[in-house]
Write an enzyme that holds these catalytic residues in place. Structure first.
Site, mmCIF file in Angstrom:
data_model
loop_
_atom_site.group_PDB
_atom_site.id
_atom_site.type_symbol
_atom_site.label_atom_id
_atom_site.label_comp_id
_atom_site.label_asym_id
_atom_site.label_seq_id
_atom_site.Cartn_x
_atom_site.Cartn_y
_atom_site.Cartn_z
ATOM 1 C CD GLN A 249 6.331 44.746 -10.687
ATOM 2 O OE1 GLN A 249 5.292 44.892 -10.037
ATOM 3 N NE2 GLN A 249 6.328 44.286 -11.917
ATOM 4 C CE1 TYR B 261 0.291 51.014 -11.161
ATOM 5 C CE2 TYR B 261 1.201 49.049 -12.180
ATOM 6 C CZ TYR B 261 0.245 49.656 -11.375
ATOM 7 O OH TYR B 261 -0.742 48.911 -10.789
ATOM 8 N NE ARG C 220 5.453 41.461 -15.608
ATOM 9 C CZ ARG C 220 4.327 40.845 -15.288
ATOM 10 N NH1 ARG C 220 3.516 41.359 -14.384
ATOM 11 N NH2 ARG C 220 4.004 39.685 -15.824
HETATM 12 C C1 FMN Z 1 -4.517 40.511 -8.344
HETATM 13 C C2 FMN Z 1 -3.427 40.782 -9.329
HETATM 14 C C3 FMN Z 1 -2.409 41.648 -8.981
HETATM 15 C C4 FMN Z 1 -1.367 41.928 -9.883
HETATM 16 N N1 FMN Z 1 -0.334 42.742 -9.496
HETATM 17 C C5 FMN Z 1 0.705 42.939 -10.326
HETATM 18 C C6 FMN Z 1 1.843 43.677 -9.892
HETATM 19 O O1 FMN Z 1 1.970 44.079 -8.725
HETATM 20 N N2 FMN Z 1 2.816 43.908 -10.803
HETATM 21 C C7 FMN Z 1 2.765 43.420 -12.079
HETATM 22 O O2 FMN Z 1 3.684 43.661 -12.866
HETATM 23 N N3 FMN Z 1 1.712 42.671 -12.501
HETATM 24 C C8 FMN Z 1 0.709 42.408 -11.659
HETATM 25 N N4 FMN Z 1 -0.318 41.589 -12.066
HETATM 26 C C9 FMN Z 1 -0.244 40.888 -13.380
HETATM 27 C C10 FMN Z 1 0.388 39.493 -13.172
HETATM 28 O O3 FMN Z 1 1.740 39.600 -12.762
HETATM 29 C C11 FMN Z 1 0.355 38.593 -14.427
HETATM 30 O O4 FMN Z 1 1.199 39.085 -15.420
HETATM 31 C C12 FMN Z 1 -1.028 38.381 -15.038
HETATM 32 O O5 FMN Z 1 -2.009 38.276 -14.043
HETATM 33 C C13 FMN Z 1 -1.035 37.115 -15.908
HETATM 34 O O6 FMN Z 1 -0.945 36.016 -15.069
HETATM 35 P P1 FMN Z 1 -1.208 34.515 -15.528
HETATM 36 O O7 FMN Z 1 0.044 34.024 -16.222
HETATM 37 O O8 FMN Z 1 -1.419 33.796 -14.218
HETATM 38 O O9 FMN Z 1 -2.411 34.455 -16.417
HETATM 39 C C14 FMN Z 1 -1.366 41.303 -11.170
HETATM 40 C C15 FMN Z 1 -2.396 40.432 -11.510
HETATM 41 C C16 FMN Z 1 -3.411 40.161 -10.614
HETATM 42 C C17 FMN Z 1 -4.502 39.188 -11.003
#
Ligand code: FMN
Length: 314
Positions: free
Chosen positions: A105, A175, A223
């Site tokens: 990403q 972002y 995304r």
């Molecule tokens: C610790 C953490 C870091 C994350 N970092 C990103 C990221 O770098 N980019 C992004 O698009 N989403 C990020 N997310 C969102 C996740 O990609 C994801 O969409 C969301 O946590 C839902 O996940 P689930 O299907 O496990 O419930 C992050 C989520 C968590 C918990």
């Protein structure tokens, strides 16, 4: 297991990438990067465990396309210089041994960067903070916008050179691209603000530049915060409308939701029901007939077999 869930374990081909099953690991910032933004061996080990587990596609956490200005996180990954290529190459080589495909990403944090860390005022579409009480960013000039568009293209090319199978442009979650798309943070009066066509212009330029750099056969993922779930923000209907301006060169939609002000939906609070937000990806899929990824408290594979929920083949 495979016989119980034939759809989940069926392959999917998108451009020149064939994913062995429909299981996708979402991008999650780990802060495992080295101080200089290089991928660490801790990183490689962490992702390798997920590849060993059978994941079809891993989307590596958001990597900065322009540091320090666009960086987010103390030890965030960087992909804004060729110096990062050797370690990224090593990573791709390791993960590919398990038959797992990998995307990375690419991101510019915009107003979500923190001045005390980047040593400068954060930038955005307008002078609107990315969260309540947040720092006031400086609106980007047109010249700076064009520079950042180029940086996205260079980062995507680097991802391809390093051996990634696809690149994901982060256009959600408060972002920089999201700050241009959202009427909450975009108050511009030039060709980058106001109408839907204008608010999508920056994102469209980024997608076009990325396509120019990676060629016609390399999958581009986008995304989104399909519903920003905030008053005055883009609703799912708004997103379906603005995607008309963006969809042409996108091969996979990664349908997320929420902004900084609705973080409980972006990083799903535990109380939200399993797969609660799958209707958003379903709507994008139905309108554009391209593979879509859904996520959000998917805690039981049975959910995937009883609904359409998972990456679907075009
Ligand atoms: C610790 C953490 C870091 C994350 N970092 C990103 C990221 O770098 N980019 C992004 O698009 N989403 C990020 N997310 C969102 C996740 O990609 C994801 O969409 C969301 O946590 C839902 O996940 P689930 O299907 O496990 O419930 C992050 C989520 C968590 C918990």
């Amino acid at each position: 297991m495979k016989n119980d869930y034939p759809h989940i374990f069926s392959p999917l081909t998108v451009k020149n990438m064939t994913i062995k099953n429909r299981i996708v690991m979402m991008p999650m910032g780990t802060n495992y990067g080295e101080q200089n933004g290089e991928m660490s061996f801790l990183h490689i080990n962490y992702y390798e465990q997920r590849a060993k587990g059978g994941t079809g596609l891993i989307i590596v956490e958001n990597a900065s396309i322009d540091s320090p200005q666009g960086s987010n996180g103390t030890t965030q990954l960087r992909i804004d210089h060729d110096n990062y290529l050797p370690r990224l190459f090593k990573f791709c080589e390791n993960i590919h041994r398990y038959g797992t495909k990998i995307a990375i990403q690419i991101n510019h944090a915009g107003a979500s960067a923190i001045s005390s860390r980047i040593n400068m005022q954060p930038v955005s579409a307008s002078d609107v903070p990315s969260k309540e009480g947040g720092e006031i960013p400086r609106p980007l000039s047109k010249e700076e916008i064009l520079h950042i568009v180029k940086k996205y293209g260079e980062a995507a090319k680097r991802a391809q050179t390093a051996g990634f199978d696809a690149v994901e442009i982060h256009a959600g979650h408060s972002y920089l691209i999201s700050q241009f798309l959202s009427p909450i943070t975009n108050k511009r009066t030039d060709e980058f603000g106001g109408s839907v066509e204008n608010r999508t212009r920056f994102c469209r330029m980024v997608i076009d530049e990325v396509r120019k750099q990676v060629g016609p056969f390399f999958p581009i993922m986008l995304r989104l915060s399909a519903d920003e779930l905030m008053e005055g923000g883009n609703t799912l209907e708004d997103t379906l409308e603005y995607l008309d301006y963006l969809q042409e060169e996108v091969d996979i939609f990664d349908v997320s939701c929420g902004l900084n002000g609705s973080i409980q939906y972006q990083i799903d609070a535990n109380y939200l029901p399993d797969g609660w937000r799958s209707y958003m990806a379903k709507a994008v899929r139905e309108k554009f007939n391209k593979p879509c990824i859904s996520m959000g408290n998917v805690r039981d594979p049975r959910l995937l077999s009883v609904s359409w929920l998972t990456v679907t083949q075009t």
